[in-house]
Design a protein around this motif. Sequence first.
Motif, PDB file in Angstrom:
ATOM      1  N   LYS A 157      42.233 -24.760  -5.786  1.00 50.28           N
ATOM      2  CA  LYS A 157      42.098 -25.512  -4.804  1.00 50.28           C
ATOM      3  C   LYS A 157      41.782 -24.888  -3.510  1.00 50.28           C
ATOM      4  O   LYS A 157      42.080 -23.727  -3.222  1.00 50.28           O
ATOM      5  CB  LYS A 157      43.709 -26.067  -4.497  1.00 50.28           C
ATOM      6  CG  LYS A 157      43.589 -26.984  -3.379  1.00 50.28           C
ATOM      7  CD  LYS A 157      45.231 -27.718  -3.347  1.00 50.28           C
ATOM      8  CE  LYS A 157      45.272 -28.306  -4.537  1.00 50.28           C
ATOM      9  NZ  LYS A 157      46.889 -29.002  -4.302  1.00 50.28           N
ATOM     10  N   GLU A 171      39.461 -29.573  -4.600  1.00 47.03           N
ATOM     11  CA  GLU A 171      39.919 -28.995  -5.868  1.00 47.03           C
ATOM     12  C   GLU A 171      38.850 -29.139  -6.737  1.00 47.03           C
ATOM     13  O   GLU A 171      38.230 -30.349  -7.049  1.00 47.03           O
ATOM     14  CB  GLU A 171      41.368 -29.788  -6.443  1.00 47.03           C
ATOM     15  CG  GLU A 171      41.800 -29.338  -7.542  1.00 47.03           C
ATOM     16  CD  GLU A 171      43.001 -29.813  -8.067  1.00 47.03           C
ATOM     17  OE1 GLU A 171      43.325 -29.729  -9.165  1.00 47.03           O
ATOM     18  OE2 GLU A 171      43.733 -30.640  -7.587  1.00 47.03           O
ATOM     19  N   THR A 181      34.105 -30.905 -11.837  1.00 46.69           N
ATOM     20  CA  THR A 181      34.912 -32.095 -11.267  1.00 46.69           C
ATOM     21  C   THR A 181      35.163 -31.515  -9.909  1.00 46.69           C
ATOM     22  O   THR A 181      35.898 -30.433  -9.528  1.00 46.69           O
ATOM     23  CB  THR A 181      36.287 -32.304 -12.067  1.00 46.69           C
ATOM     24  OG1 THR A 181      35.696 -32.855 -13.381  1.00 46.69           O
ATOM     25  CG2 THR A 181      36.768 -33.619 -11.578  1.00 46.69           C
ATOM     26  N   ARG A 183      37.406 -32.983  -6.482  1.00 47.94           N
ATOM     27  CA  ARG A 183      38.240 -33.933  -5.773  1.00 47.94           C
ATOM     28  C   ARG A 183      38.436 -33.506  -4.309  1.00 47.94           C
ATOM     29  O   ARG A 183      38.933 -32.365  -4.090  1.00 47.94           O
ATOM     30  CB  ARG A 183      39.758 -33.828  -6.425  1.00 47.94           C
ATOM     31  CG  ARG A 183      39.702 -34.293  -8.080  1.00 47.94           C
ATOM     32  CD  ARG A 183      41.165 -34.161  -8.607  1.00 47.94           C
ATOM     33  NE  ARG A 183      41.972 -35.614  -8.187  1.00 47.94           N
ATOM     34  CZ  ARG A 183      42.889 -35.113  -7.506  1.00 47.94           C
ATOM     35  NH1 ARG A 183      43.287 -33.848  -7.020  1.00 47.94           N
ATOM     36  NH2 ARG A 183      43.496 -36.198  -7.214  1.00 47.94           N
ATOM     37  N   GLN A 184      37.867 -34.197  -3.851  1.00 56.41           N
ATOM     38  CA  GLN A 184      38.000 -33.739  -2.165  1.00 56.41           C
ATOM     39  C   GLN A 184      39.123 -34.901  -1.462  1.00 56.41           C
ATOM     40  O   GLN A 184      39.027 -36.066  -1.575  1.00 56.41           O
ATOM     41  CB  GLN A 184      36.585 -34.350  -1.509  1.00 56.41           C
ATOM     42  CG  GLN A 184      35.497 -33.479  -2.012  1.00 56.41           C
ATOM     43  CD  GLN A 184      34.168 -33.929  -1.515  1.00 56.41           C
ATOM     44  OE1 GLN A 184      33.346 -34.624  -2.243  1.00 56.41           O
ATOM     45  NE2 GLN A 184      33.668 -33.864  -0.233  1.00 56.41           N
ATOM     46  N   THR A 185      39.983 -34.240  -0.814  1.00 54.02           N
ATOM     47  CA  THR A 185      41.149 -34.977  -0.146  1.00 54.02           C
ATOM     48  C   THR A 185      41.136 -34.686   1.392  1.00 54.02           C
ATOM     49  O   THR A 185      41.067 -33.508   1.794  1.00 54.02           O
ATOM     50  CB  THR A 185      42.514 -34.586  -0.760  1.00 54.02           C
ATOM     51  OG1 THR A 185      42.375 -34.631  -2.072  1.00 54.02           O
ATOM     52  CG2 THR A 185      43.568 -35.225  -0.172  1.00 54.02           C
ATOM     53  N   ASP A 264      31.170 -40.945  -7.587  1.00 56.02           N
ATOM     54  CA  ASP A 264      32.002 -42.138  -8.157  1.00 56.02           C
ATOM     55  C   ASP A 264      31.104 -43.164  -8.681  1.00 56.02           C
ATOM     56  O   ASP A 264      30.580 -43.707  -7.697  1.00 56.02           O
ATOM     57  CB  ASP A 264      33.335 -42.349  -7.304  1.00 56.02           C
ATOM     58  CG  ASP A 264      34.484 -43.308  -8.046  1.00 56.02           C
ATOM     59  OD1 ASP A 264      33.864 -44.050  -8.760  1.00 56.02           O
ATOM     60  OD2 ASP A 264      35.483 -43.114  -7.458  1.00 56.02           O
ATOM     61  N   THR A 300      41.633 -39.524  -1.101  1.00 54.67           N
ATOM     62  CA  THR A 300      41.012 -38.665  -2.296  1.00 54.67           C
ATOM     63  C   THR A 300      39.667 -39.322  -2.642  1.00 54.67           C
ATOM     64  O   THR A 300      39.933 -40.516  -2.855  1.00 54.67           O
ATOM     65  CB  THR A 300      41.938 -38.285  -3.272  1.00 54.67           C
ATOM     66  OG1 THR A 300      43.259 -37.651  -2.640  1.00 54.67           O
ATOM     67  CG2 THR A 300      41.262 -37.419  -4.223  1.00 54.67           C
ATOM     68  N   TYR A 301      38.845 -38.419  -2.758  1.00 54.70           N
ATOM     69  CA  TYR A 301      37.492 -38.993  -3.553  1.00 54.70           C
ATOM     70  C   TYR A 301      36.986 -37.965  -4.631  1.00 54.70           C
ATOM     71  O   TYR A 301      36.889 -36.962  -4.501  1.00 54.70           O
ATOM     72  CB  TYR A 301      36.264 -39.104  -2.385  1.00 54.70           C
ATOM     73  CG  TYR A 301      35.033 -39.735  -2.990  1.00 54.70           C
ATOM     74  CD1 TYR A 301      34.719 -40.963  -3.161  1.00 54.70           C
ATOM     75  CD2 TYR A 301      33.790 -38.833  -3.335  1.00 54.70           C
ATOM     76  CE1 TYR A 301      33.763 -41.272  -3.788  1.00 54.70           C
ATOM     77  CE2 TYR A 301      32.996 -39.306  -3.803  1.00 54.70           C
ATOM     78  CZ  TYR A 301      32.575 -40.615  -3.815  1.00 54.70           C
ATOM     79  OH  TYR A 301      31.390 -41.208  -4.297  1.00 54.70           O
ATOM     80  N   THR A 302      36.676 -38.383  -5.656  1.00 52.46           N
ATOM     81  CA  THR A 302      36.274 -37.748  -6.982  1.00 52.46           C
ATOM     82  C   THR A 302      34.861 -37.746  -7.375  1.00 52.46           C
ATOM     83  O   THR A 302      34.535 -38.781  -7.449  1.00 52.46           O
ATOM     84  CB  THR A 302      37.191 -37.934  -8.121  1.00 52.46           C
ATOM     85  OG1 THR A 302      38.577 -37.588  -7.796  1.00 52.46           O
ATOM     86  CG2 THR A 302      36.969 -37.085  -9.281  1.00 52.46           C
TER      87      THR A 302
END
Length: 572
Positions: A157, A171, A181, A183-185, A264, A300-302
């Motif tokens: 992270k 992350e 992968t 994961r943007q938050t 996504d 959050t965008y993955t």
Amino acid sequence: MKEEQKNFILFAAFAALVLLGWPMISHWFFPQQPAAPAKMIDGKLQPVPNSGVDPATNALKTIRSRDAVLADSPRVAIDTPALKGSINLKGLRIDDLVLREYGQTVAKNAPPIRLLSPSGAEGSYFAQFGWQGAGAPDGNTVWKADGETLTPASPVKLTATNSTGQTFTVELGVDSNYMFTVRQTVANRGGAPVAVIPYTLISRGQRSTDTSQWAAHVGPVAATNDAAHYIDWKDIESTPQQFTTTGGWVGFSDHYWLTAAIPDQRGGVTIQQRGTAAQQYQADVALAQPIAIRPGKEATYTSHFFAGAKEVKLLDAYQKQYDIAKFERAIDWGWFEIIERPIFTYLSWLFKLVGNFGVAIILLTITIRGLLFPIAQKQFASMAKMRQVQPKMKAIQERYKDDKQRQQQEIMQLYKAEKVNPLAGCAPMLLQIPIMFALYKVLLLTIEMRHQPFVLWIKDLSAPDPATILNLFGYLHFTLPSFLAIGVVPVLLGVSMFFQMRMNPAPMDEMQKQMFAIMPWMLMFLMAPFAVGLQLYWITSNVLTVLQQQWLYARHPEMKVPVEKPSTAKAK
């Protein structure tokens, strides 16, 4: 005699033109050896134009050693069964990556393929993750990491905070192959709403050293939910290409390797490919609409990022696992994919069965020729019938040479009376063309043949034969022109083609005889740049053709009888 000499001179001139002009066109058709890396102009590359992404992310410094550049910034290591490298905490870039399972050469201790390199080093090539919007981190932001090494079992992270109360977190996870992968938050701890657009960009500081060919695309790629777009480098140097889509991906394709930014698949995104005349390129994908985050909330965008080998089964698995639109089209299968896929599947099965890719190619060739044998038998029988009626057809042509309409009528009546179909011999041949081309593309495109040995000196079936005869198999240290770099395998190909053509009936025309006599040796030169795997297929096919023709001649002995030339005397 003068006419025969004229024909021979014309044919010799044509043969010389083909041989001398071959190197100029062969790079579009045949597998090529890697070119020398592109050089920088004055040690700098111009920044790629972008919309919303900080231009500093693409500005390169004076070229230095890779080790020196890597030591300049704090890093998190990447350690997986397939990948090794590091993440640059300044700017949040994956800019240091090698493929552990693939060597640069066939040598036992060859260094692994390097896919990504940092800005400021030779071959700059990296992926960066971030947001567009006020207060978002940029290329100079130094992120904080909660771990020292990214592995399949331990994601990392990364965190950065701005002065207005927003905390940005990325992350990063990675599997045991080539998929990251992301994961943007964004957590909004400020007193006002904020709007951000997540993005991923891939920056490349030079063109691929692989050659783009008519049957194997190398360069920028973009996939929307309805099509894959294979883009030429120079096209985006003048005019950026943009696509609005739901799902898809964007990146750069080498002959065997791929980087891809994968958003996504359920949301609308804008995909772009752009470049400069200085040969610096950027592929990026961003959410089409901003995400609004109220105070005290977070969003959050993955997305995903692929960096690795274009293994057929792995691309298919990722496409199914993440529902990625057109991901299997990272391999430029072309029009005959419906034929190429079954051939590839069968070839892979044979390889697992026998453990030698060269033997698998031979068995595949035997299988294909066995399946096509009924077609070949029908074609040969049709040729036998046509040969039987040829003297009568020549007589009709001579008799009605001044009346073309009557000539055609009489020939059609002859076909009807003798129950001969002149197209019957062509149709089976046309059916074989897509199968043969599909096999050629399978052997050309798929990484599964790369660096696969066969026997003796053949250590790589995906490369031309290294045992070149004219420099005494490499003992004389000089480089031959490409059209003279004839190895043992191309010679065997020419010999097999010679015996195959000897089995055919001798043509009546002297010019055709001369052409058929020299053609095997021309093909020997023309086929030399092919991968040995393709030449092995061709040799096996020629040997099978000779055996097949011997059997068919036994059934159609009339095919061995020379056709008499029609009399040139005028009819009285």
